[in-house]
Design a protein around this motif. Structure first.
Motif, mmCIF file in Angstrom:
data_model
loop_
_atom_site.group_PDB
_atom_site.id
_atom_site.type_symbol
_atom_site.label_atom_id
_atom_site.label_comp_id
_atom_site.label_asym_id
_atom_site.label_seq_id
_atom_site.Cartn_x
_atom_site.Cartn_y
_atom_site.Cartn_z
ATOM 1 N N LYS A 156 18.119 -11.198 -41.693
ATOM 2 C CA LYS A 156 18.607 -12.073 -40.615
ATOM 3 C C LYS A 156 19.544 -13.145 -41.199
ATOM 4 C CE LYS A 156 14.518 -10.813 -38.056
ATOM 5 N NZ LYS A 156 13.499 -11.126 -37.075
ATOM 6 N N HIS A 184 19.300 -4.838 -32.377
ATOM 7 C CA HIS A 184 18.147 -5.693 -32.669
ATOM 8 C C HIS A 184 17.872 -6.615 -31.472
ATOM 9 C CE1 HIS A 184 15.561 -8.705 -34.403
ATOM 10 N NE2 HIS A 184 15.224 -7.787 -35.285
ATOM 11 N N GLU A 222 10.584 -1.845 -31.981
ATOM 12 C CA GLU A 222 10.194 -3.223 -32.284
ATOM 13 C C GLU A 222 9.808 -3.938 -30.989
ATOM 14 O OE1 GLU A 222 11.979 -4.706 -36.209
ATOM 15 O OE2 GLU A 222 13.495 -4.989 -34.673
ATOM 16 N N ALA A 242 6.201 -8.911 -30.743
ATOM 17 C CA ALA A 242 5.603 -8.870 -32.081
ATOM 18 C C ALA A 242 6.582 -9.329 -33.167
ATOM 19 C CB ALA A 242 5.127 -7.456 -32.385
ATOM 20 N N ILE A 243 7.811 -9.706 -32.776
ATOM 21 C CA ILE A 243 8.809 -10.040 -33.788
ATOM 22 C C ILE A 243 8.733 -11.519 -34.149
ATOM 23 C CG2 ILE A 243 11.275 -10.158 -34.301
ATOM 24 C CD1 ILE A 243 11.642 -7.667 -32.680
ATOM 25 N N GLY A 244 8.423 -11.773 -35.409
ATOM 26 C CA GLY A 244 8.392 -13.144 -35.915
ATOM 27 C C GLY A 244 7.285 -13.986 -35.299
ATOM 28 N N GLY A 275 7.899 -5.564 -36.476
ATOM 29 C CA GLY A 275 7.245 -6.656 -35.752
ATOM 30 C C GLY A 275 6.047 -7.140 -36.542
ATOM 31 N N SER A 276 6.289 -8.210 -37.356
ATOM 32 C CA SER A 276 5.219 -8.855 -38.134
ATOM 33 C C SER A 276 4.477 -7.894 -39.066
ATOM 34 C CB SER A 276 4.235 -9.571 -37.203
ATOM 35 O OG SER A 276 4.908 -10.567 -36.455
ATOM 36 N N LEU A 284 10.691 -1.690 -40.198
ATOM 37 C CA LEU A 284 11.809 -2.635 -40.259
ATOM 38 C C LEU A 284 11.154 -4.010 -40.388
ATOM 39 C CD1 LEU A 284 14.821 -3.258 -40.157
ATOM 40 C CD2 LEU A 284 14.727 -3.152 -37.674
ATOM 41 N N GLY A 344 11.119 -8.117 -41.175
ATOM 42 C CA GLY A 344 11.873 -9.367 -41.115
ATOM 43 C C GLY A 344 11.355 -10.346 -42.157
ATOM 44 N N GLY A 345 10.494 -11.261 -41.725
ATOM 45 C CA GLY A 345 10.005 -12.348 -42.586
ATOM 46 C C GLY A 345 9.541 -11.893 -43.964
HETATM 47 P P1 PGA Z 1 9.385 -9.789 -38.425
HETATM 48 O O1 PGA Z 1 10.800 -9.268 -37.910
HETATM 49 O O2 PGA Z 1 8.899 -8.815 -39.460
HETATM 50 O O3 PGA Z 1 9.663 -11.159 -39.006
HETATM 51 O O4 PGA Z 1 8.487 -9.839 -37.233
HETATM 52 C C1 PGA Z 1 11.019 -7.906 -37.673
HETATM 53 C C2 PGA Z 1 12.441 -7.692 -37.204
HETATM 54 O O5 PGA Z 1 12.990 -8.563 -36.505
HETATM 55 O O6 PGA Z 1 13.058 -6.658 -37.516
#
Ligand code: PGA
Length: 250
Positions: free
Chosen positions: A11, A94, A166, A170-172, A211-212, A231, A233-234
């Motif tokens: 990101k 995304h 995703e 569940a994202i971030g 997603g997390s 996939l 993110g954090g």
């Molecule tokens: P996350 O992000 O692992 O921080 O939840 C996933 C993504 O946005 O692809």
């Protein structure tokens, strides 16, 4: 046979010195495995990251691109520009791009066409919002997203497409879909592909969950039959965590 993939979406994080440091760390933690490992740094870092990772098994991919070949689109980047810095794969759709930059299924289908016309591979993201799941609409929302952006394509295009489910909730957020919820949706996606195309398209496409995902939950999620990787993110911003997730695929 479909492949296992773990892609790290950085990101809008990491300038050049931070990118250098994280890549050094990633190289230290990398082990040879059959998992395809990808990282998606910001556009300003793509060239440098590709140079630093030349000869390694980590692929540098982009977070986004424009659908036009060139022209008056201030601030945008085309597929051929990505290719010129050594990038052959791009994340499209995304949820943050859909939510904050008005990306629609229509504009995404144009991006999909442009990426494929340029010989690129796509990590195509989609997923329902919390209200869709609460209303038991999650499968139809996901089906619509895939259908609108991808179902104009020939079956053969799917060899250059990786799907990434995703769920937006569940994202971030620290919330993850349970392994069973992920499996149920991935299975539904594969069935949707059987109905639209054929069994071999459905069997061969890799479907990632996002997603997390963390080292603590990756193994259970990846153990599900239709989950082919993640996939991230954090947790992709820390080399040890990222490779713990990669190594959670057995
Ligand atoms: P996350 O992000 O692992 O921080 O939840 C996933 C993504 O946005 O692809």
């Amino acid at each position: 046979m479909r492949k296992h993939v773990v892609a790290g979406n950085w990101k809008m994080n990491n300038d050049i010195p931070q990118t250098e440091a994280l890549i050094q760390d990633l190289k230290r933690h990398a082990k040879t495995s059959e998992v395809e490992v990808m990282i998606a740094p910001s556009a300003t870092n793509l060239w440098h990251a590709s140079e630093l990772l030349k000869g390694s098994d980590i692929e540098v991919i982009a977070q986004n691109m424009h659908f036009a070949e060139n022209g008056a689109f201030t601030g945008e980047i085309s597929a051929s520009m990505l290719k010129s810095v050594g990038v052959k794969t791009v994340i499209l759709g995304h949820s943050e791009r859909r939510a904050y930059y008005n990306e629609t299924d229509k504009s995404l289908s144009k991006k999909v066409n442009s990426a494929l016309d340029n010989g690129m591979t796509i990590v195509f993201c989609f997923g329902e919002e919390l209200q869709d799941r609460k209303a038991d609409m999650h499968q139809s929302v996901v089906k619509d997203q895939i259908q609108s952006a991808l179902f104009h394509l020939d079956a053969s295009a799917f060899k250059n497409i990786i799907l990434a489910y995703e769920p937006v909730w569940a994202i971030g957020t620290g919330e993850t879909a349970s392994p069973d919820q992920a499996q149920e949706m991935h299975h539904f996606i594969r069935n949707t592909l059987v109905n639209q195309y054929n069994q071999s398209v459905a069997d061969d496409v890799s479907i990632l969950y996002g997603g997390s995902v963390k080292p603590s939950n990756a193994k259970e999620i990846f153990s599900k039959q239709d989950v082919d990787g993640g996939l991230i993110g954090g947790a992709a911003l820390n080399a040890e965590d990222f490779f713990a997730i990669v190594n959670a695929i057995s």
